[in-house]
Motif scaffolding. Structure first.
Motif, short mmCIF file in Angstrom:
data_model
loop_
_atom_site.label_atom_id
_atom_site.label_comp_id
_atom_site.label_asym_id
_atom_site.label_seq_id
_atom_site.Cartn_x
_atom_site.Cartn_y
_atom_site.Cartn_z
N ARG A 99 1.63 14.73 -13.15
CA ARG A 99 0.48 15.33 -13.85
C ARG A 99 0.36 16.81 -13.50
N ALA A 100 0.54 17.12 -12.21
CA ALA A 100 0.44 18.52 -11.80
C ALA A 100 1.53 19.35 -12.46
N GLN A 101 2.75 18.78 -12.49
CA GLN A 101 3.86 19.50 -13.14
C GLN A 101 3.55 19.73 -14.61
N THR A 102 3.01 18.71 -15.26
CA THR A 102 2.67 18.82 -16.68
C THR A 102 1.59 19.89 -16.87
N GLU A 103 0.56 19.87 -16.02
CA GLU A 103 -0.52 20.85 -16.13
C GLU A 103 0.02 22.26 -15.87
N ILE A 104 0.89 22.38 -14.86
CA ILE A 104 1.46 23.69 -14.55
C ILE A 104 2.27 24.20 -15.73
N THR A 105 3.07 23.32 -16.31
CA THR A 105 3.88 23.71 -17.47
C THR A 105 2.98 24.12 -18.63
N ALA A 106 1.93 23.34 -18.88
CA ALA A 106 1.01 23.66 -19.98
C ALA A 106 0.31 24.99 -19.72
N ALA A 111 0.83 -1.20 0.00
CA ALA A 111 0.00 0.00 0.00
C ALA A 111 0.87 1.25 0.00
N LYS A 112 1.96 1.22 0.76
CA LYS A 112 2.88 2.37 0.76
C LYS A 112 3.48 2.57 -0.62
N SER A 113 3.90 1.48 -1.24
CA SER A 113 4.49 1.58 -2.58
C SER A 113 3.48 2.13 -3.57
N GLU A 114 2.25 1.61 -3.52
CA GLU A 114 1.22 2.10 -4.43
C GLU A 114 0.95 3.58 -4.18
N ALA A 115 0.91 3.98 -2.90
CA ALA A 115 0.65 5.38 -2.58
C ALA A 115 1.79 6.26 -3.11
N GLN A 116 3.01 5.78 -2.98
CA GLN A 116 4.14 6.57 -3.49
C GLN A 116 4.08 6.68 -5.01
N VAL A 117 3.76 5.58 -5.68
CA VAL A 117 3.65 5.61 -7.14
C VAL A 117 2.53 6.55 -7.55
N GLU A 118 1.39 6.46 -6.88
CA GLU A 118 0.26 7.31 -7.22
C GLU A 118 0.59 8.78 -6.94
#
Length: 163
Positions: free
Chosen positions: A108-115, A94-101
């Protein structure tokens, strides 16, 4: 009559009665009494033998019970160990999945911010270009001296919205 004297007739009959009594008792009483004593002795021996057998069986059952309890305790210990390992694995997963997510969301946020930044810069460039063209048009249409040009630009800037 002397107390210590022996009467031979009485002696004879006493011996006959005694022998007769021993024969009758031997035939009718001693054999059944001896048989009853032997039966009782055999019964006691059988009871002792049964008690010894029961004691051996009880000890065997006690040892078997102790072994079963030890096995059950080992199984319970193994189950607890396995359950703890599974819980630890699930927590780690669960920790690994949370880190990946979280990393995906951050990307995604970085991509949206850049866009959005690129879009804002493009919009700003278009706006600045439009303003420059308009300002140049005003300047060209009223080609005045430097002070007039400066006053014209200041006047135009003051007319722009203050957002």
């Amino acid at each position: 009559m002397d107390l210590l004297s022996v009467n031979q007739g009485m002696f004879f009959w006493s011996v006959i009665v005694f022998v007769l009594l021993v024969v009758i008792l031997g035939k009718y009483a001693w054999k059944p009494m001896l048989k009853a004593i032997e039966d009782r002795e055999k019964s006691i021996d059988d009871s002792l033998q049964a008690a010894e057998t029961a004691k051996i069986e009880a000890e065997a059952l006690l040892n078997q019970h102790k072994q079963l309890m030890a096995d059950a305790e080992n199984q319970a210990s193994d189950l607890m160990k396995n359950a703890k390992e599974m819980a630890d694995k699930q927590i780690n997963d669960a920790k690994s999945e949370a880190q990946v997510e979280a990393k995906k969301m951050l990307d995604r946020a970085q991509t949206e911010i850049t866009a959005e930044k690129e879009l804002a810069l493009k919009s700003l460039r278009e706006e600045v270009a439009s303003l420059v063209v308009q300002a140049a048009g005003h300047v060209i249409s009223k080609n005045l001296d430097d002070s007039a040009n400066k006053a014209l630009v200041d006047n135009y800037i003051n007319t722009l919205p203050k957002n």
